[in-house]
Design a protein around this motif. Structure first.
Motif, PDB file in Angstrom:
ATOM      1  N   ILE A  94       2.049   3.297 -10.381  1.00 23.57           N
ATOM      2  CA  ILE A  94       1.284   4.298  -9.612  1.00 23.57           C
ATOM      3  C   ILE A  94       1.487   5.687 -10.221  1.00 23.57           C
ATOM      4  O   ILE A  94       0.534   6.441 -10.438  1.00 23.57           O
ATOM      5  CB  ILE A  94       1.688   4.281  -8.120  1.00 23.57           C
ATOM      6  CG1 ILE A  94       1.255   2.969  -7.469  1.00 23.57           C
ATOM      7  CG2 ILE A  94       1.070   5.477  -7.380  1.00 23.57           C
ATOM      8  CD1 ILE A  94       1.677   2.798  -6.025  1.00 23.57           C
ATOM      9  N   VAL A  95       2.741   6.019 -10.536  1.00 26.08           N
ATOM     10  CA  VAL A  95       3.029   7.346 -11.101  1.00 26.08           C
ATOM     11  C   VAL A  95       2.411   7.465 -12.504  1.00 26.08           C
ATOM     12  O   VAL A  95       1.778   8.464 -12.843  1.00 26.08           O
ATOM     13  CB  VAL A  95       4.554   7.611 -11.119  1.00 26.08           C
ATOM     14  CG1 VAL A  95       4.866   8.906 -11.844  1.00 26.08           C
ATOM     15  CG2 VAL A  95       5.086   7.662  -9.691  1.00 26.08           C
ATOM     16  N   VAL A 130       9.925  -2.647  -3.844  1.00 21.65           N
ATOM     17  CA  VAL A 130       9.018  -1.487  -3.804  1.00 21.65           C
ATOM     18  C   VAL A 130       8.941  -0.792  -5.169  1.00 21.65           C
ATOM     19  O   VAL A 130       7.911  -0.224  -5.540  1.00 21.65           O
ATOM     20  CB  VAL A 130       9.438  -0.493  -2.690  1.00 21.65           C
ATOM     21  CG1 VAL A 130      10.693   0.283  -3.058  1.00 21.65           C
ATOM     22  CG2 VAL A 130       8.300   0.463  -2.364  1.00 21.65           C
ATOM     23  N   TRP A 131      10.022  -0.875  -5.949  1.00 19.62           N
ATOM     24  CA  TRP A 131      10.024  -0.186  -7.251  1.00 19.62           C
ATOM     25  C   TRP A 131       9.031  -0.797  -8.226  1.00 19.62           C
ATOM     26  O   TRP A 131       8.643  -0.162  -9.196  1.00 19.62           O
ATOM     27  CB  TRP A 131      11.448  -0.161  -7.838  1.00 19.62           C
ATOM     28  CG  TRP A 131      12.402   0.511  -6.891  1.00 19.62           C
ATOM     29  CD1 TRP A 131      13.370  -0.077  -6.137  1.00 19.62           C
ATOM     30  CD2 TRP A 131      12.438   1.913  -6.555  1.00 19.62           C
ATOM     31  NE1 TRP A 131      13.999   0.860  -5.342  1.00 19.62           N
ATOM     32  CE2 TRP A 131      13.444   2.090  -5.582  1.00 19.62           C
ATOM     33  CE3 TRP A 131      11.696   3.030  -6.963  1.00 19.62           C
ATOM     34  CZ2 TRP A 131      13.744   3.330  -5.016  1.00 19.62           C
ATOM     35  CZ3 TRP A 131      11.993   4.265  -6.404  1.00 19.62           C
ATOM     36  CH2 TRP A 131      13.009   4.405  -5.441  1.00 19.62           C
ATOM     37  N   ILE A 180       3.966  -4.561  -0.070  1.00 20.01           N
ATOM     38  CA  ILE A 180       5.413  -4.651   0.187  1.00 20.01           C
ATOM     39  C   ILE A 180       5.671  -4.946   1.671  1.00 20.01           C
ATOM     40  O   ILE A 180       6.475  -5.818   2.024  1.00 20.01           O
ATOM     41  CB  ILE A 180       6.130  -3.341  -0.228  1.00 20.01           C
ATOM     42  CG1 ILE A 180       5.961  -3.074  -1.730  1.00 20.01           C
ATOM     43  CG2 ILE A 180       7.616  -3.379   0.173  1.00 20.01           C
ATOM     44  CD1 ILE A 180       6.655  -4.057  -2.635  1.00 20.01           C
ATOM     45  N   VAL A 211       6.038   1.446  -7.731  1.00 18.73           N
ATOM     46  CA  VAL A 211       6.205   2.892  -7.968  1.00 18.73           C
ATOM     47  C   VAL A 211       5.852   3.257  -9.421  1.00 18.73           C
ATOM     48  O   VAL A 211       5.126   4.219  -9.676  1.00 18.73           O
ATOM     49  CB  VAL A 211       7.651   3.341  -7.644  1.00 18.73           C
ATOM     50  CG1 VAL A 211       7.882   4.790  -8.063  1.00 18.73           C
ATOM     51  CG2 VAL A 211       7.938   3.174  -6.153  1.00 18.73           C
ATOM     52  N   ALA A 232      -8.065  11.390  -9.696  1.00 14.17           N
ATOM     53  CA  ALA A 232      -6.602  11.244  -9.702  1.00 14.17           C
ATOM     54  C   ALA A 232      -6.074  11.163  -8.272  1.00 14.17           C
ATOM     55  O   ALA A 232      -5.226  10.328  -7.958  1.00 14.17           O
ATOM     56  CB  ALA A 232      -5.964  12.420 -10.429  1.00 14.17           C
ATOM     57  N   VAL A 233      -6.599  12.012  -7.400  1.00  8.85           N
ATOM     58  CA  VAL A 233      -6.123  12.026  -6.013  1.00  8.85           C
ATOM     59  C   VAL A 233      -6.582  10.759  -5.279  1.00  8.85           C
ATOM     60  O   VAL A 233      -5.778  10.069  -4.640  1.00  8.85           O
ATOM     61  CB  VAL A 233      -6.614  13.300  -5.275  1.00  8.85           C
ATOM     62  CG1 VAL A 233      -6.249  13.246  -3.805  1.00  8.85           C
ATOM     63  CG2 VAL A 233      -6.037  14.540  -5.934  1.00  8.85           C
ATOM     64  N   LEU A 253      -1.289   8.050 -12.293  1.00  6.82           N
ATOM     65  CA  LEU A 253      -1.615   9.423 -11.867  1.00  6.82           C
ATOM     66  C   LEU A 253      -1.694  10.333 -13.095  1.00  6.82           C
ATOM     67  O   LEU A 253      -2.647  11.107 -13.261  1.00  6.82           O
ATOM     68  CB  LEU A 253      -0.554   9.915 -10.870  1.00  6.82           C
ATOM     69  CG  LEU A 253      -0.549  11.410 -10.572  1.00  6.82           C
ATOM     70  CD1 LEU A 253      -1.863  11.871  -9.961  1.00  6.82           C
ATOM     71  CD2 LEU A 253       0.600  11.756  -9.608  1.00  6.82           C
ATOM     72  N   THR A 260      -4.865   7.583  -6.796  1.00  8.16           N
ATOM     73  CA  THR A 260      -3.443   7.493  -6.447  1.00  8.16           C
ATOM     74  C   THR A 260      -3.271   7.116  -4.978  1.00  8.16           C
ATOM     75  O   THR A 260      -2.442   6.264  -4.640  1.00  8.16           O
ATOM     76  CB  THR A 260      -2.734   8.838  -6.729  1.00  8.16           C
ATOM     77  OG1 THR A 260      -2.948   9.165  -8.095  1.00  8.16           O
ATOM     78  CG2 THR A 260      -1.247   8.768  -6.446  1.00  8.16           C
ATOM     79  N   THR A 261      -4.057   7.731  -4.115  1.00 11.59           N
ATOM     80  CA  THR A 261      -3.950   7.404  -2.682  1.00 11.59           C
ATOM     81  C   THR A 261      -4.227   5.914  -2.477  1.00 11.59           C
ATOM     82  O   THR A 261      -3.511   5.215  -1.754  1.00 11.59           O
ATOM     83  CB  THR A 261      -4.952   8.253  -1.875  1.00 11.59           C
ATOM     84  OG1 THR A 261      -4.734   9.620  -2.218  1.00 11.59           O
ATOM     85  CG2 THR A 261      -4.777   8.071  -0.384  1.00 11.59           C
ATOM     86  N   VAL A 306      -1.344   3.822  -3.763  1.00 16.32           N
ATOM     87  CA  VAL A 306      -0.173   3.912  -2.877  1.00 16.32           C
ATOM     88  C   VAL A 306      -0.376   3.017  -1.657  1.00 16.32           C
ATOM     89  O   VAL A 306       0.501   2.218  -1.304  1.00 16.32           O
ATOM     90  CB  VAL A 306       0.072   5.381  -2.441  1.00 16.32           C
ATOM     91  CG1 VAL A 306       0.986   5.445  -1.219  1.00 16.32           C
ATOM     92  CG2 VAL A 306       0.672   6.182  -3.590  1.00 16.32           C
ATOM     93  N   TRP A 361       2.121  -0.191  -1.173  1.00 19.17           N
ATOM     94  CA  TRP A 361       3.067  -0.258  -0.058  1.00 19.17           C
ATOM     95  C   TRP A 361       2.619  -1.293   0.983  1.00 19.17           C
ATOM     96  O   TRP A 361       3.447  -1.929   1.622  1.00 19.17           O
ATOM     97  CB  TRP A 361       3.261   1.128   0.564  1.00 19.17           C
ATOM     98  CG  TRP A 361       4.489   1.818   0.038  1.00 19.17           C
ATOM     99  CD1 TRP A 361       5.722   1.815   0.613  1.00 19.17           C
ATOM    100  CD2 TRP A 361       4.625   2.573  -1.181  1.00 19.17           C
ATOM    101  NE1 TRP A 361       6.617   2.519  -0.164  1.00 19.17           N
ATOM    102  CE2 TRP A 361       5.981   3.001  -1.262  1.00 19.17           C
ATOM    103  CE3 TRP A 361       3.762   2.924  -2.212  1.00 19.17           C
ATOM    104  CZ2 TRP A 361       6.460   3.768  -2.326  1.00 19.17           C
ATOM    105  CZ3 TRP A 361       4.240   3.685  -3.261  1.00 19.17           C
ATOM    106  CH2 TRP A 361       5.568   4.092  -3.315  1.00 19.17           C
TER     107      TRP A 361
END
Lengths: 488, 32
Positions: free
Chosen positions: A84-85, A77-78, A285, A81, A270-271, A88, A274-275, A278, A282
């Motif tokens: 994605i961050v 999962v990392w 994964i 991460v 951005a919102v 953003l 990012t959504t 995510v 995920w």
């Protein structure tokens, strides 16, 4: 893998949709070079949000990350991460400066940005960037063609070479016709296909397996570390998170930021971006995790290849028509990346070399420039196709450098160019050289590579080189004026 | 198992929430 006619027709329907978008976009894209390469800077916020995140996610997400989660379990999962961050923050801060500057100085490519920011009158900086772009982008596109060929071969009874040609022809048609608008609009459809597949498949598979508890129980029996996201070494964790360092250096993502119609809409993108990132990350994964519960041994997968998990699970779980759409989602991932990369490479040739270096920005007919851009896309497709046919192994080897190399060369230099007044042209040259060299050298020394992903040291050393050389060299004269535009 | 649920469900929700919070706090008033 056998499929029935319904799946084939669902897939063909999807391809026709892409070609339709190309034809629809062609009138707008023919207006001028800015329309062809950045959609005339008039792109809607929704299109920018989705196209920025899916252009960055190639078949790596659908085939690679699902395979990684299959093999390693929850620690994988990392790998999602980090980027994605980072993306953003790019949407909210970096993108805004890049967009403001590009409008004020009429930049439509990333070399345009560097050339204007550092008064590159002799064109040397622009040329250095074009060389780096072409080298990495053509290899990157070739690898997407090879991935397309493999996906066709495993899904639709075709040889890999036939599949490779078909992938190239489809991308060629809508990119040549529709330019950036077509690439961005198809990205939007592709984002919808991808998210559908990445949510529906794991949800159905978990339900059919008897629920999440049953899946976790089965994974724990294989290896308790499969369900513990923290069962990984610090080096591996840093490597996974460090993938995100590539995002600010990959021009096919950055061009999206230049294209938005209103800079204030970046908050909204951005919102949404990012959504979307995510859910896709995920979802991939979860596909890997539930896939391992279904197929505990790797030799249960076709060719014992973990990258075949996604189409196999989809075929097993879904109605043939939906399976056709899932195969389309793999192509969506491949095509949304390849078309953007082709446009970036073509813009480097037509805008940066022909328009700005050879003609030194003298007035040229926009229609002629668009015609040349289309021709260059065509030539690049032929080059990438030849490359992918001649050297399939070499292509994948080069791609490892593409994300890391571009990320390390352009990421730190562009961040400093946007945020630090003290950055100089010589500093940028030092950063480009250091980023590219360290990526390659690190990759070749096994003891280094086995402990840390090459992008991380290359990124930070490039940052250090840019900073140090900038300290001792001459800043551009118009720096205050430049920062007024950047900080708007 | 707690770390699994935190990473697989709470973390993605937290990242989306962070995007809302940061976006709400970015100001573009110079342009408005």
């Amino acid at each position: 893998m056998a499929v029935d006619q319904q799946a084939v027709w669902a897939f063909v329907g999807y391809l026709l949709l892409l070609v339709g978008v190309g034809i629809y976009s062609s009138r707008f894209s023919s207006e001028g070079i800015s329309e062809f390469f950045v959609g005339g800077r008039k792109m809607n916020r929704f299109v920018v949000a989705l196209s920025a995140v899916v252009s960055g996610r190639s078949a790596w997400l659908l085939l690679g990350v699902t395979g990684m989660a299959y093999a390693q379990g929850a620690p994988a999962v990392w790998a999602v991460v980090g980027y994605i961050v980072v993306e953003l923050f790019l949407f909210l801060y970096y993108a805004r400066r890049l967009r403001n500057f590009s409008e004020a100085y009429d930049c439509i490519t990333i070399p345009d940005f560097f050339a204007e920011r550092f008064n590159d009158h002799d064109g040397k900086l622009r040329l250095a960037l074009v060389v780096v772009f072409l080298l990495f982008m053509v290899s990157y596109v070739s690898a997407q063609f090879v991935a397309g060929g493999k996906a066709f071969a495993s899904s639709f009874h075709m040889t890999q070479t036939e599949g490779l040609f078909l992938t190239a022809v489809i991308i060629l048609v809508y990119t040549v016709l529709g330019g950036f608008l077509a690439a961005s609009l198809t990205d939007m459809f592709q984002a919808i296909f991808m998210i559908f597949a990445l949510v529906v498949i794991p949800a159905m598979a978990i339900y059919e397996f008897g629920g999440l508890q049953a899946v976790l129980g089965s994974l724990s029996e294989i290896n308790p570390g499969m369900v513990d996201p923290l069962s990984l070494s610090v080096g591996v964790l840093a490597g996974f998170l460090g993938i995100g360092l590539g995002s600010p250096g990959n021009p096919h993502i950055l061009t999206r930021y230049i294209s938005i119609d209103d800079v204030r809409q970046l908050k909204w993108t951005a919102v949404v971006g990012t959504t979307w990132n995510v859910i896709m990350g995920w979802g991939a994964i979860f596909i890997g995790l539930v896939g391992r519960a279904y197929f505990p041994e790797t030799d249960m997968l076709p060719g014992s290849d973990t990258e075949n998990l996604y189409p196999l699970l989809a075929q097993q779980q879904l109605h043939p028509i939906i399976f056709g759409i899932v195969v389309a989602s793999i192509f969506a991932a491949i095509m949304s990346t390849a078309d953007s990369q082709l446009l970036v490479a073509a813009s480097a040739v037509v805008r940066d070399v022909y328009d700005r270096i050879i003609h030194k920005g003298r007035e040229l007919s926009q229609k002629k420039l668009v015609l040349y851009s289309r021709l260059v896309v065509f030539i690049l497709v032929i080059l990438a196709l030849a490359f992918s046919l001649l050297a399939q192994e070499l292509v994948f080897w080069l791609v490892l450098f593409a994300w890391a190399g571009l990320g390390a060369a352009l990421g730190p230099t562009s961040i400093l160019a946007l945020y630090w007044k003290g950055t100089t042209k010589a500093g940028i040259f030092a950063g480009l050289l250091t980023g590219t060299t360290v990526t390659i050298v690190w990759y070749y020394i096994p003891v280094l590579k086995d402990n840390l992903y090459e992008l991380i040291p290359a990124f930070f050393l490039s940052l250090l080189a840019t900073w140090l050389v900038s300290l001792y060299t001459q800043k551009p004269d118009n720096i205050e004026e430049v920062f007024i535009e950047l900080e708007k | 198992m707690l770390s699994f649920y935190l990473t697989m469900f709470v973390l993605p929700a937290a990242i989306i929430l962070l995007s809302f919070i940061l976006a709400a706090n970015v100001t573009f008033e110079e342009l408005e």
